[in-house]
Write an enzyme that holds these catalytic residues in place. Structure first.
Site, PDB file in Angstrom:
ATOM      1  N   TYR A  29      -1.983  -1.072  10.512  1.00  0.00           N
ATOM      2  CA  TYR A  29      -2.158  -1.406   9.081  1.00  0.00           C
ATOM      3  C   TYR A  29      -0.923  -0.937   8.312  1.00  0.00           C
ATOM      4  O   TYR A  29      -0.346  -1.691   7.515  1.00  0.00           O
ATOM      5  CB  TYR A  29      -3.419  -0.723   8.534  1.00  0.00           C
ATOM      6  CG  TYR A  29      -3.596  -0.914   7.037  1.00  0.00           C
ATOM      7  CD1 TYR A  29      -4.081  -2.112   6.514  1.00  0.00           C
ATOM      8  CD2 TYR A  29      -3.268   0.111   6.136  1.00  0.00           C
ATOM      9  CE1 TYR A  29      -4.229  -2.294   5.143  1.00  0.00           C
ATOM     10  CE2 TYR A  29      -3.413  -0.057   4.769  1.00  0.00           C
ATOM     11  CZ  TYR A  29      -3.892  -1.266   4.280  1.00  0.00           C
ATOM     12  OH  TYR A  29      -4.027  -1.439   2.916  1.00  0.00           O
ATOM     13  N   SER A  44       0.852  -1.196   0.000  1.00  0.00           N
ATOM     14  CA  SER A  44       0.000   0.000   0.000  1.00  0.00           C
ATOM     15  C   SER A  44       0.887   1.246   0.000  1.00  0.00           C
ATOM     16  O   SER A  44       2.044   1.182   0.471  1.00  0.00           O
ATOM     17  CB  SER A  44      -0.866  -0.006   1.262  1.00  0.00           C
ATOM     18  OG  SER A  44      -1.466   1.252   1.461  1.00  0.00           O
TER      19      SER A  44
END
Ligand SMILES: NC(=O)c1ccc[n+]([C@@H]2O[C@H](COP(=O)([O-])OP(=O)(O)OC[C@H]3O[C@@H](n4cnc5c(N)ncnc54)[C@H](OP(=O)(O)O)[C@@H]3O)[C@@H](O)[C@H]2O)c1
Length: 268
Positions: free
Chosen positions: A155, A142
């Site tokens: 995350y 990401s």
């Protein structure tokens, strides 16, 4: 430009980006292995892919459960090692409207699915590819790995860890004929972003993200990063003094809508 291989395994193929990747890969002469926990949703994706002429099998896999990973690996070995493995499955959490950050349970789940479970699954396939001296692994990280998100710290850590592992693995496997690509996507329309309350700059449909990833894979890119303009803005923002960076990034703070965890019991 090269071609996307003919035998492909995709994790997290039951919805979102994984389902879009499966549908984008599906064609005559393509063998797909689709994995996720929700077998009902996987079967629906399978039917779409079969309509496009692909030969599809579904494999139940819970990356947070070591036994499930071992069982899935044994089944992959029996079915035959794929040429391309796209490790896309992931979970996301973040700050609640109450202001609280990821709970302990959410921290554990994100690290187990996004990092340690994905490493467990992929590493075994990587070693088999190394012996065969052929294969391509794609790890979906990401942009949060490059720009850690203050509203989703664990995350961000899980995705940064995955990216670092993938890059290290790629350095080792390059001499053995195996390629590793790390993908750094920005916002993609999916259940993950549906729960993200805030401004989502540069958000794109999952089908567009899938085609950008497959184009990068076909070109043999080690890093696949999109949208490019957001990536450059992140690099500039990372060079700013802390107080100024936090001020610039303030409009992009978000919280995550509280939701019931999905039930997979009905899948039997
Ligand atoms: N959406 C974004 O803006 C965005 C941005 C950057 C990176 N990403 C990354 O892109 C990937 C796909 O995201 P998405 O937006 O498509 O998310 P999504 O719609 O929530 O889909 C996540 C997929 O992962 C699977 N999964 C979840 N927990 C799992 C587990 N324990 N074991 C095995 N599979 C599991 C889910 O299937 P089951 O629930 O059926 O198991 C589903 O197929 C993720 O790695 C995500 O972190 C997304």
């Amino acid at each position: 430009m090269g071609k996307v291989p003919r035998s492909i395994l995709i994790t997290g193929a039951s919805k979102g980006l994984g389902a879009a990747l499966a549908m984008a890969c599906a064609a005559e002469d393509i063998r797909l292995i689709l994995t996720a926990r929700s077998t009902v949703a996987l079967e629906a994706v399978k039917r779409h892919c079969e309509l496009a002429g692909a030969q599809v099998s579904c494999l139940p896999l819970d990356l947070a459960d070591e036994d499930s990973v071992e069982q899935a690996l044994a089944l992959v070995e029996t079915a035959g090692l794929p040429d391309l493995v796209i490790c896309n499955a992931g979970v996301f959490s973040g700050r609640r409207p109450s202001g609280l950050l990821e709970s302990r349970q959410e921290q554990r789940e994100q690290l187990a699915v996004n990092l340690t479970g994905t490493i467990h699954f992929t590493d075994c396939l990587a070693q088999a590819m190394k012996e065969r001296r052929r294969g391509h692994l794609v790890l979906v990280s990401s942009l949060a790995a490059i720009q850690p998100q203050p509203d989703s710290p664990v995350y961000s850590a899980s995705k940064a860890g995955l990216a670092a592992w993938g890059r290290a693995l790629g350095e080792d496997l390059a001499a053995h004929g195996v390629k590793v690509s790390v993908v750094y996507p920005g916002h993609i329309e999916s259940q993950q972003t549906a729960a993200q309350m805030g401004v989502l700059p540069g958000i794109i449909p999952a089908s567009k993200a899938a085609s950008l990833i497959l184009r990068g894979v076909a070109r043999g890119r080690e890093r696949i990063i999109f949208p490019r303009h957001l990536f450059w803005l992140i690099l500039v923002s990372n060079a700013l003094p802390g107080w100024f960076r936090r001020w610039v990034n303030r409009p992009f703070r978000y919280h995550v809508a509280a939701s019931e965890p999905p039930s997979h019991e009905e899948d039997g």
